[in-house]
Design a protein around this motif. Structure first.
Motif, PDB file in Angstrom:
ATOM      1  N   SER A 229       1.297   5.885   9.579  1.00 11.28           N
ATOM      2  CA  SER A 229       2.417   5.559   7.694  1.00 11.28           C
ATOM      3  C   SER A 229       3.684   5.272   8.212  1.00 11.28           C
ATOM      4  O   SER A 229       4.127   4.899   8.889  1.00 11.28           O
ATOM      5  CB  SER A 229       1.287   5.977   6.968  1.00 11.28           C
ATOM      6  OG  SER A 229       1.701   5.662   5.397  1.00 11.28           O
ATOM      7  N   ASN A 239       2.355   1.474   9.539  1.00 12.02           N
ATOM      8  CA  ASN A 239       1.245   0.524   8.900  1.00 12.02           C
ATOM      9  C   ASN A 239       0.543   0.769  10.077  1.00 12.02           C
ATOM     10  O   ASN A 239       0.180  -0.911   9.781  1.00 12.02           O
ATOM     11  CB  ASN A 239       1.797  -0.324   7.870  1.00 12.02           C
ATOM     12  CG  ASN A 239       2.012   0.216   6.747  1.00 12.02           C
ATOM     13  OD1 ASN A 239       1.275   1.361   6.246  1.00 12.02           O
ATOM     14  ND2 ASN A 239       3.224   0.081   6.178  1.00 12.02           N
ATOM     15  N   GLY A 263      -2.174  -4.111  13.014  1.00  7.18           N
ATOM     16  CA  GLY A 263      -0.986  -3.776  12.576  1.00  7.18           C
ATOM     17  C   GLY A 263       0.415  -5.025  13.067  1.00  7.18           C
ATOM     18  O   GLY A 263       0.357  -3.575  14.213  1.00  7.18           O
ATOM     19  N   SER A 267       4.435  -3.987   6.471  1.00  5.59           N
ATOM     20  CA  SER A 267       4.135  -3.926   4.770  1.00  5.59           C
ATOM     21  C   SER A 267       3.774  -4.636   3.596  1.00  5.59           C
ATOM     22  O   SER A 267       4.737  -4.632   3.197  1.00  5.59           O
ATOM     23  CB  SER A 267       5.521  -2.620   4.191  1.00  5.59           C
ATOM     24  OG  SER A 267       5.152  -1.507   4.805  1.00  5.59           O
ATOM     25  N   LYS A 282      -1.755  -7.093   8.451  1.00  5.52           N
ATOM     26  CA  LYS A 282      -1.266  -5.753   7.904  1.00  5.52           C
ATOM     27  C   LYS A 282      -2.029  -4.626   7.010  1.00  5.52           C
ATOM     28  O   LYS A 282      -2.422  -4.853   6.115  1.00  5.52           O
ATOM     29  CB  LYS A 282      -0.383  -6.725   6.361  1.00  5.52           C
ATOM     30  CG  LYS A 282       0.287  -8.419   7.647  1.00  5.52           C
ATOM     31  CD  LYS A 282       1.117  -9.232   6.897  1.00  5.52           C
ATOM     32  CE  LYS A 282       1.749  -9.975   7.926  1.00  5.52           C
ATOM     33  NZ  LYS A 282       3.072 -10.911   7.373  1.00  5.52           N
ATOM     34  N   PHE A 283      -1.063  -3.446   6.611  1.00  5.06           N
ATOM     35  CA  PHE A 283      -1.805  -2.982   5.644  1.00  5.06           C
ATOM     36  C   PHE A 283      -0.069  -2.103   5.231  1.00  5.06           C
ATOM     37  O   PHE A 283       1.069  -2.436   5.468  1.00  5.06           O
ATOM     38  CB  PHE A 283      -1.754  -1.456   6.505  1.00  5.06           C
ATOM     39  CG  PHE A 283      -2.630  -1.940   7.624  1.00  5.06           C
ATOM     40  CD1 PHE A 283      -4.267  -1.687   7.330  1.00  5.06           C
ATOM     41  CD2 PHE A 283      -2.876  -2.399   8.738  1.00  5.06           C
ATOM     42  CE1 PHE A 283      -5.359  -2.494   8.080  1.00  5.06           C
ATOM     43  CE2 PHE A 283      -3.436  -2.594  10.275  1.00  5.06           C
ATOM     44  CZ  PHE A 283      -4.831  -2.288   9.384  1.00  5.06           C
ATOM     45  N   ASN A 284      -0.210  -1.486   3.979  1.00  8.56           N
ATOM     46  CA  ASN A 284       0.811  -0.976   2.992  1.00  8.56           C
ATOM     47  C   ASN A 284       0.386   0.129   2.589  1.00  8.56           C
ATOM     48  O   ASN A 284      -0.195   1.012   1.930  1.00  8.56           O
ATOM     49  CB  ASN A 284       1.445  -2.252   2.034  1.00  8.56           C
ATOM     50  CG  ASN A 284       2.294  -1.688   0.951  1.00  8.56           C
ATOM     51  OD1 ASN A 284       3.197  -1.028   1.712  1.00  8.56           O
ATOM     52  ND2 ASN A 284       2.966  -2.390   0.165  1.00  8.56           N
ATOM     53  N   LEU A 286      -0.613   3.046   4.964  1.00 11.32           N
ATOM     54  CA  LEU A 286      -2.051   3.896   5.839  1.00 11.32           C
ATOM     55  C   LEU A 286      -2.281   5.432   5.596  1.00 11.32           C
ATOM     56  O   LEU A 286      -1.763   6.256   5.560  1.00 11.32           O
ATOM     57  CB  LEU A 286      -2.050   3.435   7.387  1.00 11.32           C
ATOM     58  CG  LEU A 286      -2.227   2.045   7.612  1.00 11.32           C
ATOM     59  CD1 LEU A 286      -2.322   2.177   9.386  1.00 11.32           C
ATOM     60  CD2 LEU A 286      -3.947   1.745   7.562  1.00 11.32           C
ATOM     61  N   ASP A 302      -6.383   1.812   2.917  1.00 10.49           N
ATOM     62  CA  ASP A 302      -5.095   0.788   2.837  1.00 10.49           C
ATOM     63  C   ASP A 302      -4.308   0.937   1.664  1.00 10.49           C
ATOM     64  O   ASP A 302      -4.839   0.518   0.314  1.00 10.49           O
ATOM     65  CB  ASP A 302      -4.628  -0.343   3.038  1.00 10.49           C
ATOM     66  CG  ASP A 302      -3.795  -1.351   3.033  1.00 10.49           C
ATOM     67  OD1 ASP A 302      -2.681  -0.914   2.751  1.00 10.49           O
ATOM     68  OD2 ASP A 302      -3.839  -2.545   3.466  1.00 10.49           O
TER      69      ASP A 302
END
Length: 377
Positions: A229, A239, A263, A267, A282-284, A286, A302
């Motif tokens: 994260s 992320n 990823g 973010s 893309k993740f914001n 994790l 997410d």
């Protein structure tokens, strides 16, 4: 009549509901673990300094250990004290529960959790970490240190714990745990990471992590998946979903390999309606992951995108070119409404676990709400 089918089925529809557990019983759930038989859920509450046990079939909830802030060892559950209980994992036998304490920077073991009728029936021990939030490695558990340890997993024979040492940006390995009742019985080393934030891949002794938060292990104990994260919302270089391969009981950081299978490090969100390649996903923030029974799909929380996503083709993946990421629950807008798939609303999802029969996922939402996902036909 609605019937459950495997979550991994091609025709699965993901129905999101909310467990009928009074959220007022809790103050701030940080994480949970489910016994291999699906009977019990073990819950860490950092604000109440407690470990709870929920019987899923009856919604019966008891306090197993804790109730006040502090740090002690070799005590009954009634007398036990915790500072920031965070990650929990139950042993394959169901007898022992391992707990990370993020504020006292140590690892606890609670014995007798599956048969206990009250907190006086369990025993709590500190088995690793001398308490300072620093990085002392390759030492017995009494000398080794951690810095804000988050989640953890246990090997199938209960000989090893792997811990997300978030503040130190590494993955730790703790051996000798099964019969341990004091820190001097265990040994702590680093299996991957150099303590510097980044996304470097390669051997464990050169790889970098940003903020390893959650971790799962394959049934043969050879592979770890990590939700890496970020320490600050919106930061770059986290992320990512990381994969560690080549694990054995004697592995060190020089003979395991770390890769990124999903990823970009940004973010953000793809706003995906169709699967996207892992290398483009893309993740914001994790904040949780679990592995399907066939070990080819990861389900991830997410958090700031208010979504549950799945990542397929992970078993053979060596990078993000063959994995596919899609959303299975959540509109992207914060809310609590039940529904099917992307019509359901999700709010800041975090801890996530799957039952061994592949029919149900449980996830934690906005700290104190426990929800589930079943696949329906």
């Amino acid at each position: 009549m609605m019937g459950f089918i495997p979550l991994s089925a091609d025709n699965a529809k993901y129905n999101v509901t909310t467990l009928p557990v009074n959220k007022d019983n809790f103050s701030r759930i940080t994480y949970f673990s489910i016994s291999s038989d699906g009977r019990f859920m073990y819950i860490a509450d950092s604000n109440k300094y407690k470990i709870f046990r929920l019987e899923l079939a009856t919604d019966s909830l008891i306090t197993l250990a804790g109730g006040s802030s502090g740090d002690n060892t070799d005590v009954s559950g009634t007398d036990a004290k915790f500072r920031g209980p965070y990650g929990v994992v139950v042993s394959p036998s169901g007898e022992n529960l391992y707990v990370t304490c993020a504020f006292s920077n140590n690892i606890k073991k609670i014995v007798g959790v599956n048969t206990a009728k009250a907190s006086g029936d369990v025993r709590v021990y500190t088995i690793a970490g001398q308490g300072s939030g620093t990085y002392v490695d390759n030492q017995n558990g009494a000398q080794a240190t951690f810095n804000a340890p988050n989640n953890l997993v246990v090997s199938s024979d209960e000989s090893i714990l792997y811990v997300c040492d978030s503040g130190n940006k590494v993955i730790r390995k703790i051996t000798g745990i099964k019969n341990a009742t004091q820190p001097s019985h265990t040994y702590v080393s680093t299996i991957a990471g150099i303590g510097v934030a980044g996304g470097q891949t390669g051997l464990g002794n050169v790889a970098q992590f940003s903020s390893p938060f959650d971790i799962v292990i394959t049934k043969d104990d050879s592979t770890l998946y990590i939700a890496d994260s970020v320490t600050i919302v919106g930061a770059v270089n986290g992320n990512r979903i990381r994969k560690i391969t080549g694990l054995t009981s004697t592995s060190t950081s020089t003979n395991v390999n770390v890769s990124t299978i999903a990823g970009t490090g940004d973010s953000d969100d793809n706003m995906d309606t169709v699967p996207v390649k892992g290398s483009l996903a893309k993740f914001n923030v994790l904040s949780g992951l679990c592995l399907s029974v066939d070990e080819n799909t990861l389900y991830v929380s997410d958090n700031y995108n208010h979504k549950i996503k799945k990542i397929t083709n992970v078993k053979s993946a060596v990078d993000g070119e063959t994995t596919l990421v899609s959303t299975i629950a959540g509109t992207g807008t914060s809310g609590h409404s039940n529904g099917v798939g992307t019509t359901a609303e999700v709010t800041f999802p975090s801890g996530i676990k799957i039952l061994d029969d592949d029919t149900m996922i449980y996830f934690l939402e906005n700290y104190n709400l426990i929800r589930n996902i079943v696949s329906v036909e």
